[in-house]
Structure formats: C-alpha cells, structure tokens
Design an enzyme around this catalytic site. Structure first.
Site, PDB file in Angstrom:
ATOM      1  N   LYS A 129       0.857  -1.180   0.000  1.00 37.69           N
ATOM      2  CA  LYS A 129       0.000   0.000   0.000  1.00 37.69           C
ATOM      3  C   LYS A 129       0.890   1.225   0.000  1.00 37.69           C
ATOM      4  O   LYS A 129       1.779   1.354   0.845  1.00 37.69           O
ATOM      5  CB  LYS A 129      -0.922   0.019   1.221  1.00 37.69           C
ATOM      6  CG  LYS A 129      -1.850   1.230   1.271  1.00 37.69           C
ATOM      7  CD  LYS A 129      -2.781   1.144   2.468  1.00 37.69           C
ATOM      8  CE  LYS A 129      -3.638   2.393   2.600  1.00 37.69           C
ATOM      9  NZ  LYS A 129      -4.541   2.602   1.467  1.00 37.69           N
TER      10      LYS A 129
ATOM     11  N   PHE B 210      -0.627   6.319  -3.032  1.00 40.61           N
ATOM     12  CA  PHE B 210      -1.675   6.424  -4.044  1.00 40.61           C
ATOM     13  C   PHE B 210      -2.799   5.432  -3.785  1.00 40.61           C
ATOM     14  O   PHE B 210      -3.956   5.739  -4.030  1.00 40.61           O
ATOM     15  CB  PHE B 210      -1.050   6.180  -5.418  1.00 40.61           C
ATOM     16  CG  PHE B 210      -1.987   6.379  -6.577  1.00 40.61           C
ATOM     17  CD1 PHE B 210      -2.320   7.652  -6.995  1.00 40.61           C
ATOM     18  CD2 PHE B 210      -2.527   5.300  -7.252  1.00 40.61           C
ATOM     19  CE1 PHE B 210      -3.175   7.842  -8.068  1.00 40.61           C
ATOM     20  CE2 PHE B 210      -3.380   5.478  -8.324  1.00 40.61           C
ATOM     21  CZ  PHE B 210      -3.698   6.759  -8.732  1.00 40.61           C
TER      22      PHE B 210
ATOM     23  N   VAL C 104      -1.622  -1.853  -3.880  1.00 43.07           N
ATOM     24  CA  VAL C 104      -0.849  -2.425  -4.982  1.00 43.07           C
ATOM     25  C   VAL C 104      -1.128  -3.923  -5.034  1.00 43.07           C
ATOM     26  O   VAL C 104      -0.997  -4.627  -4.032  1.00 43.07           O
ATOM     27  CB  VAL C 104       0.658  -2.170  -4.797  1.00 43.07           C
ATOM     28  CG1 VAL C 104       1.431  -2.715  -6.003  1.00 43.07           C
ATOM     29  CG2 VAL C 104       0.949  -0.683  -4.626  1.00 43.07           C
TER      30      VAL C 104
ATOM     31  N   ASP D 183      10.360  12.925  -3.813  1.00 45.23           N
ATOM     32  CA  ASP D 183       9.913  12.023  -2.751  1.00 45.23           C
ATOM     33  C   ASP D 183      10.825  10.801  -2.682  1.00 45.23           C
ATOM     34  O   ASP D 183      10.361   9.656  -2.636  1.00 45.23           O
ATOM     35  CB  ASP D 183       8.468  11.601  -2.985  1.00 45.23           C
ATOM     36  CG  ASP D 183       7.808  11.054  -1.715  1.00 45.23           C
ATOM     37  OD1 ASP D 183       8.313  11.327  -0.616  1.00 45.23           O
ATOM     38  OD2 ASP D 183       6.779  10.369  -1.825  1.00 45.23           O
TER      39      ASP D 183
END
Length: 851
Positions: A506, A509, A512, A622
């Site tokens: 996770k 966004f 997954v 990031d």
C-alpha cells in the site's frame, strides 16, 4: 409479451449500465426509504419525508396477525416518536435494493407511555448475514429517543429486516431509514492498529476488505470537536454530531476555535480524492475544532467502547487555525499513546481544505479507546488540532446470507425468452457501437491530436507530444499515444477482480496488487483508493513522467487505466519489494554490505538520469527507501513519480512550489525557501544512505529525543567519531574501513544544511562507486593517493555538449560528454594510484553507465 419483456429488460440493463459508468456525476439517494412506522401519516423531518404505512411506496411487509399499531402523544416533540409498530411474533420488512452497494440502516426507538409498556420490550433485529441487535432492552429509551445506526453492504436485490421478540415479550420500532450511501464513503482497506502489537512497527498493519458480506459497522460516537451539536437536518446524510468536551482528558491543554470563512472543496465533491467531500462531513464540522494551547501541549480523548474488538475510526482535520502562508500544520496522531501517523499535508491540499484519516483500531480490555494529537516539536510552528471524530464498531457476520427468493423462484417461459431476446439486442447494440468507435479511432490521424500542456519553472506552459482524453469527470487526462492504455476488464482479470489476497503493498496512491496480464507478464497494479493521500494530479504526473523516460534503474510504467472513475497504474513487477522491506522490520535475508552498496549505486544512477539525462531535468521530490524497489536480482529501481516536477532545470535553477515530500527525508533548505532544486533529491538520498548503513527508519519516535531524526543523529555521530556505533550490527564485520569512510563522507556531504553545499548526484554516484571498489579490493588509506587530489565536484562546471545518447536501449535525453570522459579518467587514475599497476583496460561500471 416476450417483446414487451425484452424492451423492459433492455431499458433496465441500459439504466444499470449508465449508473455504473457515471457515479461521479452526482450522488443520488436511490431506493431510499424513510418510514414513519405505526402511522398512516407522512412526516417531514430533517429535510426527509417519512412515509406512513398506508403510502403506496411503503415496502412489502410480513407481519403476523397479532402485530399491532401503537399510537400515543409523547413528551418528545417529533411526530416520529408518537407512533410505533409492535410485533408479538417474528415479523419483517422487505425492501427493493441495488445489489453490491453500501446502505445506511437506522432504527429509532422511544418508549412513550402506553398500555403496552414499550419499555418492557426485549427483542432481536437481524438482516441477511448479521444480527444487529441482540436481546435489545428498550428500558433505556423512556426518557429520550434512541437511534441505532449501521453501515451494511447489501449484495442482493431484496433486503429484509427481521424483528424477533424474546420469549413472552414483543418488539417495536418508531421509524426506519434505509438508503444507499455514496461510493467510496468507506474505503476498501485502511491501516489497522492493535494495542497487542504496539511495540512492533507502531502496531500498524493493513486492514483489508472494507465492508463486505461478512462485515458491517455500527455507529457508536460522532463528535463535532470544539463545537456544538450538528443536527440531522444539517448533515448531508442525516447524521448527528455531538460535542466532545466530556471525553477530553486534559481540557486544560485545549482551546475551542472556530472559523467564519468558506471551506474550499474540490470541483467535484463526489470524487474519491484525498480531501473530504460533502458526504464525508459537512462544512460546519470543519469550521470548529480543538487546538493545543501551546506548541508542546497534546490533547487526548478517552471514549467508551466495547472491549477487545475492532473499531473503525475516522479523524477529520481542517487547518483553519493556521497563520501559515502555505503547507499544512504537521503534528502527530497517537492511539493508546503509540505513534501511528504524522498528520500533515503531503497531498495536493491547500490551507483550509478539509481532509481525513481512517484507521481500524483493536480496543484493549479497559473499555476505553484513547486517541491523542500531539504537536511536532520539529515543525516550524508546532501545533496540533482535531475537527471531528467518528467511531464505529466492526460487526462481523453472524451467519450465511439466505438465498434471494427472486433468484430461487420459478421464472415463466415468456420472461426467459424475453430476457434472451433482450440480451441479444443489447449485445448487438454494444458490438455495433464498439465497431463504430474503433472505426473512428482508426480514421483519426495522430497529427490531429492536441498537445499536452506541462507547467514550466517560469510559470509558462510547454507542450509535449501527448493527447487529451476525457475522464468521466470531464477533466483532461493524458491519452498517451504509446499503446499504454489498458481496459479495466483486463485488469480485473489480471488481479482476479482485485482480490484482497493479491495485495502486495500500500502506497501513498493506493493498494498495490500483483497481477498477471494475458501475455503472462507479471505486473504490479496500483489502484487509487479514497483518502489515500494522492489523487488525480499525482496520477497525471506519474503518467507524464514515466511515459517519456526509460532507464534500467527506473521502474517502468507498463500501462494505465482511467475507466469508470478508476485511476490505475500498471508497473513492471519487482520481486523483492522495497528497499525498506529488505533492511528492517522484515523476515527477508539480511542484505550484505556489498549488496547494499550496489543497490545505492543503482538508485543513484536512476536519480542522476532524471536530473541530467532527461531534457529539462526531473526532480523526484519524494526519494525514500519505500520508493526504491528491488527486482529478483536485487537491481534497484526508483519508483513513485506522483510528486515529481519537470524543468527546464540546471544546477543553478529552481522551481518555486509549495513544500511536499515525506517527513524525515525533507530537505530543510527546500522547507525554508520553498525553492525546489535537484539538491533536494540529494538530501533525501543522503537520508536513504543512512538508512542503508544503520537499518532503522528516518524517523523513530520510540528513540530518545536526540535520536528521533536519523539525519541529525547520524551527522552528530559522524562529528563525534562514533558513527560505527550506529551501524547495522549484522554488517559491521563485513565493512572495509576505507569503504565506510568514503560512504560516511558521502552521507555528510549529501546532508549539508544548504543545497549549494551539497554534491550533485553524479558526484554521489562516483563516491559510491569508489566505496564499492574499496570494498571489493581493500587498499591502504587513499587519503594521499592521486584520487584524493582530484576534486570531483569540479566536474559540474564542465561545459555540456548536450550529446544525445541511449540508456537501456532507448533514446531518452542528453548526457555531458566531458563529464563522462572525466569520470572514466578518474576511475582509471584511482585504480592506478591504489594498485600501483598500469591502467586497466576493462570498463568500469561508471563507464558502462555512460557508454
């Protein structure tokens, strides 16, 4: 008759089809029931019409002959509490519903004075799969009305509510509400906190599944923090919000604050973006809150709950109290005095825009659930606040869902034939439409596509050879002419309809999933979820960035999907997960020092390519250990470009922007000036290097205060000459001292407070290559060698020839020829100086990178 049935069925299917494709155009209370039980009178209350039992819209009911209606004026002013339906034996209401949607179910009870003595009632209420009320005693409803509220996932076309009196007793109800809730109101997955595991990774894991046929929610508390009661007529979903003062354990640390301005929302309030839309909570909740009195005061709430069960918590935040010009207040959220998350703005939200966090929390044996907001002393202006809090008990299934009578009953032959004919008609229409659309697409030349605007550093607009598509929300989304679009159906097949057992992680966004495409390729499918922290802007950015770059050390975007308001990205599958997963909090084999150096070198190559190998340059913004992924051979690849910014950039230019990133990795120079440069990535990468060396998180709140921030603690240890004391014990014996010295000096240079004092990524890359060389072939201290006399940072001043090159077999950008030649020369000189031999004719890894 068959034709008539076909027309009806076709119309129904087309209606269902349209409702599936356009949910974001506006939430509609479909199949809504507000019932004034025990009365034939319609009542308007809280902007809703409660229909009487004589109304033609009253749902089908199965009452025994002994059921009766009780009517009596009560002390409660609402007409809803002046009548009641009484059941002396098992009875039910039956509703028409839309399958596979979440519904709100509410019951109202008030034991007004009557011959039947409603206060003595004891009964159960059940719905398919769930026992909602067990041995309910109405005695506590004599002085004030009681509302019981549930969130239930309904999977059938009909929904039955069953009232079952206890032996020698009866059941009653004053009013019933049943209506469908907006999509994504309750997320499919969320962080899970267990007090039993609070010592391990903060006690957080992933709670998978959201609401489904085996799980429902019962509302226990809903607080308008810092404010008064919000009545059901004000709330968009007829919810009631109560004051929170009685549950605050340290009122002396808190002050109530309010806001008189407007609360900004996104253009589409029904979207599943990171902010709170109008159905999550009304504006009035976000206009009040409790704020810490000073920068060191935490605020705690202790709320009564059931013991040792899961509870769904939703925290509402809106930074209406801040005097900042940009960037939301950063503070800590704790559950049972354990840190769970930094509440901050690493999304695209602006000041005074509401947002929220969801958790599932397992309560302890105390019968109280404690939550705390605590100012972050490292923040520029320490503060903490909370605007709203919702708490619901997770209700697990009490039995199987009974079969749907509609499905099990006999169907007449005309209906079957009509359905078949109608289905054939529908399929024919769909096929014709598909062929027509395909023909139009083939006829449209590529040259006629519009150009995709990309913001530049100077605030202007450049254009890239991409096209505009239209989402169901009407916002522009890149429709890249590279065959990258994939259908939602194909992704549902690849992930077994996004089965929770396929979730492999996770991110910011969303969830997954591991998927397998039709061609057998393993892929990672990242699907957006509401409240995840990132939204459409990050989705577009990721597609724009990854569609125009390709590198062996960057995760490749395979495809994307934007159907039915979904935002899905498909990447190459990385067998060994994130770098963080391989460093700590893991059962995976320990990485050797040599493997760690090779991983750092690979990530540095990817970042250097972003900075210098792409026209205009790209700043990742990031960089962190969870955004560096490892394939089956432990080759490092940089991922997650949702926050990236494009140029044109060079080493002396910057982008003026609001601060975004991850706490612990954030460049202090960028935070102060709000001027983003490639040196911001260098700082973040320096923190990653320390993580690799020490095998601990960038922020560890369980450590003593001076050790919480890894960057600050690492620099302190380096200055004091005790860096070896914080090195990961599992690799201490493996590290060559010269390799460690070069590596630690590289970290120190990356973590300089000001960007102008930091090296470029190519400088970092060279230092890491040299540290690996020393690890492979240990030498004497090289401080007096030819290498030491050559200062690599001078390379950045060499003129750029902007020569096109290919990386990983794909023409991608420009690389400085002089820089490449100098690096190769330094590589060979260092070998000669340290080994005392002739220059090695075999290419170094650095030469391979540029050649």
């Amino acid at each position: 008759m068959a034709i008539q049935h076909s027309i009806i069925l076709l119309a129904f299917l087309l209606l269902q089809f349209s409702s599936l494709h356009f949910p974001a155009l506006g939430y509609d209370h479909q199949e809504t029931y507000f019932i004034n039980c025990g009365s034939d009178i319609d009542v308007n209350e809280n902007k809703n019409l409660y229909i009487g039992e004589s109304n033609h819209a009253y749902p089908k009911k199965s009452f025994s002959q002994r059921s009766s209606i009780e009517t009596n004026p009560s002390s409660v002013s609402s007409p809803l509490y002046q009548t009641a339906r009484i059941f002396h034996s098992e009875s039910s209401y039956e509703f028409s519903t839309i399958p596979n949607n979440t519904y709100m179910v509410r019951f109202r009870f008030f034991s007004f004075s009557s011959p039947t003595k409603l206060s003595t009632a004891k009964f159960n209420i059940s719905v398919p799969g769930f026992l909602l009320l067990h041995n309910f005693n109405a005695e506590n409803t004599t002085k004030s009305a009681l509302v019981k509220e549930y969130y239930v996932k309904i999977i059938r076309k009909r929904f039955k509510i069953i009232f079952t009196p206890q032996t020698s007793s009866f059941a009653f109800v004053n009013a019933i509400e049943l209506f469908m809730l907006p999509v994504h109101l309750i997320p499919d997955s969320m962080p899970h906190f267990s007090y039993k595991e609070s010592g391990v990774r903060g006690g957080l894991s992933t709670y998978i599944g959201g609401l489904h046929s085996q799980r429902a929610l019962e509302t226990k508390h809903r607080f308008n923090v810092g404010g008064g009661t919000v009545d059901r007529g004000t709330d968009t979903l007829s919810r009631e919000w109560l004051p929170d003062d009685r549950y605050v354990t340290n009122l002396q640390n808190a002050k109530n604050c309010s806001f008189d301005g407007d609360i900004p929302r996104t253009a589409n309030d029904t979207s599943d973006g990171p902010n709170s839309n109008q159905y999550i909570a009304p504006d009035i909740v976000y206009k009040t809150g409790k704020e810490s009195i000073n920068g060191s005061s935490s605020i705690s709430w202790s709320v009564p709950v059931e013991k040792n069960v899961d509870h769904f918590l939703r925290f509402h935040f809106c930074d209406v109290f801040s005097n900042r010009q940009s960037g939301l207040t950063d503070f800590l959220l704790l559950i049972y005095d354990n840190y769970v998350v930094n509440v901050n703005n690493d999304t695209s939200l602006s000041l005074q825009m509401p947002y929220y966090y969801d958790f599932v929390v397992q309560s302890d044996a105390s019968g109280k659930l404690k939550v705390t907001v605590q100012p972050n002393v490292l923040d520029f202006v320490p503060n903490a606040f909370l605007n709203g809090l919702e708490l619901m008990t997770v209700v697990n299934s009490s039995g199987p869902i009974p079969p749907d009578d509609l499905d099990s009953g006999k169907i007449s032959l005309p209906v079957v034939l009509g359905s078949v004919v109608g289905g054939l008609v529908l399929v024919s229409v769909v096929v014709v439409l598909f062929l027509w659309i395909s023909k139009i697409r083939k006829q449209r030349p590529v040259e006629s596509f519009d150009l995709l605007p990309i913001p530049t550093a100077a605030g202007g607009i450049s254009h890239s050879k991409l096209t505009y598509g239209k989402t169901t929300q009407g916002s522009p989304l890149p429709n890249i002419n590279l065959g990258m679009k994939i259908s939602l159906l194909d992704l549902q097949i690849a992930t077994e309809n996004f089965d929770t057992k396929r979730i492999i992680g996770k991110g910011g966004f969303g969830n997954v999933y591991k998927g397998v495409l039709k061609n057998g390729m393993n892929v990672a499918v990242k699907r957006s979820v509401p409240g995840s922290g990132q939204g459409r802007h990050e989705f577009q950015t990721e597609i724009m960035v990854l569609s125009k770059i390709r590198h062996i050390h960057l995760v490749s975007l395979i495809a994307y999907c934007d159907e039915r308001c979904e935002m899905i990205l498909v990447y190459e599958y990385m067998e060994n997960g994130t770098l963080r997963d391989n460093l700590y909090d893991t059962n995976l084999p320990c990485l050797t020092w040599k493997q760690r150096l090779e991983i750092c070198i690979g990530a540095a190559r990817g970042l250097h390519y972003l900075h210098k190998g792409v026209a205009g340059g790209i700043i990742h913004r990031d960089v962190k250990s969870t955004n560096i992924l490892l394939d089956e051979n432990l080759v490092a690849k940089v991922a997650d470009f949702g926050l990236s910014r494009t140029g044109p950039l060079d080493q002396h230019s910057y982008v003026s922007t609001c601060v975004k990133g991850t706490f612990g990795y954030l460049d202090p120079d960028y935070f102060r000036s709000q001027q983003l440069t490639e040196k911001s990535d260098v700082y973040s990468f320096g923190v990653v290097l320390l993580e690799v060396l020490c095998a601990r998180p960038a922020i560890e709140l369980s450590c003593p205060s001076e050790q919480v921030n890894l960057a600050e603690w690492g620099l302190h240890c380096k200055d004091k000459g005790i860096l070896e004391e914080i090195v990961d014990p599992s690799i201490k014996a493996q590290i060559n001292q010269n390799s460690l010295r070069i590596f630690s000096e590289t970290v120190e240079k990356c973590l300089h407070d000001y960007g102008c004092d930091r090296p470029t990524m190519v400088d970092v890359l060279w230092d890491l290559e040299y540290a690996l060389q020393l690890q492979r072939e240990p030498h004497e201290d090289s401080s007096s060698s030819a290498f030491a006399s050559l200062q690599l940072p001078n390379v950045q001043h060499l003129p750029s020839l902007s020569t096109p090159t290919e990386v990983d077999g794909t023409s991608t950008g420009r690389i400085d020829e002089s820089e490449s030649a100098t690096l190769m020369m330094l590589d060979r000189l260092s070998c000669e100086a340290n080994q005392g031999t002739t220059i090695n004719t075999q290419m170094s890894p650095m030469e391979e990178l540029f050649l």
